[in-house]
Design an enzyme around this catalytic site. Structure first.
Site, PDB file in Angstrom:
ATOM      1  N   ASP A 141       0.842  -1.197   0.000  1.00  0.00           N
ATOM      2  CA  ASP A 141       0.000   0.000   0.000  1.00  0.00           C
ATOM      3  C   ASP A 141       0.880   1.251   0.000  1.00  0.00           C
ATOM      4  OD1 ASP A 141      -2.363  -1.386   0.055  1.00  0.00           O
ATOM      5  OD2 ASP A 141      -2.633  -1.244   2.219  1.00  0.00           O
ATOM      6  N   MET A 142       0.381   2.311  -0.634  1.00  0.00           N
ATOM      7  CA  MET A 142       1.113   3.581  -0.604  1.00  0.00           C
ATOM      8  C   MET A 142       0.570   4.436   0.537  1.00  0.00           C
ATOM      9  SD  MET A 142       3.666   5.086  -1.855  1.00  0.00           S
ATOM     10  CE  MET A 142       4.001   4.122  -3.323  1.00  0.00           C
ATOM     11  N   ARG A 195      -1.865  -1.090  -8.398  1.00  0.00           N
ATOM     12  CA  ARG A 195      -3.193  -0.607  -8.018  1.00  0.00           C
ATOM     13  C   ARG A 195      -3.164   0.919  -8.151  1.00  0.00           C
ATOM     14  NH1 ARG A 195      -4.016  -1.277  -2.062  1.00  0.00           N
ATOM     15  NH2 ARG A 195      -4.282  -3.485  -2.552  1.00  0.00           N
ATOM     16  N   LYS A 197      -6.869   7.368  -6.357  1.00  0.00           N
ATOM     17  CA  LYS A 197      -6.808   8.833  -6.353  1.00  0.00           C
ATOM     18  C   LYS A 197      -5.860   9.330  -5.268  1.00  0.00           C
ATOM     19  CE  LYS A 197     -11.351   9.732  -8.362  1.00  0.00           C
ATOM     20  NZ  LYS A 197     -12.608  10.495  -8.269  1.00  0.00           N
ATOM     21  N   GLY A 198      -5.919   8.719  -4.081  1.00  0.00           N
ATOM     22  CA  GLY A 198      -5.095   9.148  -2.949  1.00  0.00           C
ATOM     23  C   GLY A 198      -5.965   9.611  -1.800  1.00  0.00           C
ATOM     24  N   ALA A 199      -5.622   9.205  -0.574  1.00  0.00           N
ATOM     25  CA  ALA A 199      -6.509   9.464   0.569  1.00  0.00           C
ATOM     26  C   ALA A 199      -5.855  10.233   1.710  1.00  0.00           C
ATOM     27  CB  ALA A 199      -7.034   8.134   1.108  1.00  0.00           C
ATOM     28  N   THR A 230     -11.437   2.354  -7.196  1.00  0.00           N
ATOM     29  CA  THR A 230     -12.260   3.563  -7.159  1.00  0.00           C
ATOM     30  C   THR A 230     -13.718   3.214  -6.912  1.00  0.00           C
ATOM     31  OG1 THR A 230     -12.862   5.564  -8.395  1.00  0.00           O
ATOM     32  CG2 THR A 230     -12.700   3.529  -9.663  1.00  0.00           C
ATOM     33  N   ARG A 282      -9.959   7.777   7.752  1.00  0.00           N
ATOM     34  CA  ARG A 282      -9.763   8.124   6.336  1.00  0.00           C
ATOM     35  C   ARG A 282     -10.988   7.760   5.504  1.00  0.00           C
ATOM     36  NH1 ARG A 282      -4.516   6.578   7.662  1.00  0.00           N
ATOM     37  NH2 ARG A 282      -4.720   4.493   6.774  1.00  0.00           N
ATOM     38  N   ARG A 283     -11.693   6.689   5.903  1.00  0.00           N
ATOM     39  CA  ARG A 283     -12.928   6.337   5.181  1.00  0.00           C
ATOM     40  C   ARG A 283     -14.003   7.403   5.424  1.00  0.00           C
ATOM     41  NH1 ARG A 283      -9.391   3.524   4.302  1.00  0.00           N
ATOM     42  NH2 ARG A 283      -9.174   5.226   2.824  1.00  0.00           N
TER      43      ARG A 283
END
Length: 305
Positions: free
Chosen positions: A132-133, A182, A185-187, A224, A286-287
């Site tokens: 994961d990033m 994967r 968009k970025g969170a 997404t 974050r969700r």
């Protein structure tokens, strides 16, 4: 108002004292909607049920920002146990993990040792592992470690975030590794010095990197919940005769469930990102930051209690 709410929840996601309290009190106030329990046994039951619905999975043992070697090693052993459970139960599941949980903020040799242990076990069981990033400050380091490990292992991929200015250049450099990526968009909350501040620009860059990666012939996971991005990907695949086994859609556990099933019925591979564990707080915040509808859902749950 929506941006202020997003910033508020992103701020809360990094609050360590609240994280410790959340671990103590468990999955309450709606978090169970997005997290598949605190143990691997609970997660296995969720994955088995999703597989029955023709949904494939990537599982994530939650944890980040580890600040000592012992904890990093414990996290790595939990990931090994998750891999073994996937193999033992014959689940249609991959593994996702964060570099900070493996000791990224400590020493590089701690991370690479833990990653090789996990990847060796994953190779035995035919399990694919995605790094994961995380936030921008860890992006470059994460990609360098990925490149090192990709030259040794086939069963590894990583994540690229569309909202970063550096992303197109990263994609060009990674293409030499024929990577399984994967795309998201970025969170995380980032400075406008490193990330597109406007959603419109993020969306355009997202489309650009999807097209770039798919036309390069690399396996692409489009993560997404945005219908516009999903439709763009479908049309792109049709126009360029890209086979459906070269890409998949990914969504988060508990979000857009009906849409997930629709994509399966349409014949697309649909992978659900299923997190579990006691360190759920940062992920949950974050969700909430991503979608106001998630906040409304949680508030309804609290009122009912």
């Amino acid at each position: 108002m929506e941006q202020a709410m997003r910033n508020f929840f992103l701020f809360l996601s990094k609050n360590k004292p609240i994280t410790k309290m959340a671990k103590k009190y468990g999955l309450r106030f709606g978090a169970a909607r997005f997290v598949a329990g605190s143990s691997i046994e609970q997660a296995v039951e969720v994955i088995r049920e999703l597989n029955k619905q023709n949904l494939v999975v990537t599982i994530d043992y939650l944890g980040e920002f580890v600040d000592n070697v012992e904890e990093a090693n414990e996290m790595a052993l939990e990931c090994v146990e998750a891999v073994r459970a996937i193999g033992r139960e014959k689940l249609q599941s991959q593994l996702s993990l964060k570099m900070t949980s493996m000791g990224l903020d400590l020493k590089e040799d701690v991370v690479t040792k833990n990653m090789r242990m996990i990847l060796d076990e994953a190779k035995k069981h035919g399990v694919f592992v995605t790094i994961d990033m995380e936030d921008y400050s860890r992006c470059g380091k994460t990609l360098e470690i990925f490149k090192t490990l990709k030259s040794e292992y086939d069963n590894i991929g990583t994540v690229i975030q569309a909202y970063l200015y550096r992303t197109e250049k990263d994609m060009e450099e990674l293409n030499a590794y024929s990577p399984n990526l994967r795309l998201v968009k970025g969170a995380y909350k980032e400075s406008p010095k490193v990330a597109f501040p406007d959603k419109k620009d993020v969306d355009e860059n997202f489309k650009k990197i999807i097209k770039m990666h798919m036309l390069n012939g690399n396996y692409t996971a489009i993560a997404t919940h945005d219908d516009n991005i999903i439709e763009y990907t479908k049309k792109l695949a049709e126009e360029h005769n890209i086979p459906r086994d070269q890409f998949e859609f990914q969504m988060l556990f508990g979000i857009c469930v009906e849409r997930q099933h629709e994509l399966v019925k349409e014949g697309y591979k649909m992978r659900v990102y299923v997190p579990y564990g006691t360190d759920w707080y940062g992920y949950f915040m974050r969700r909430l930051a991503e979608r106001p509808a998630n906040v409304a859902f949680v508030l309804k749950g609290v009122i009912k209690k």
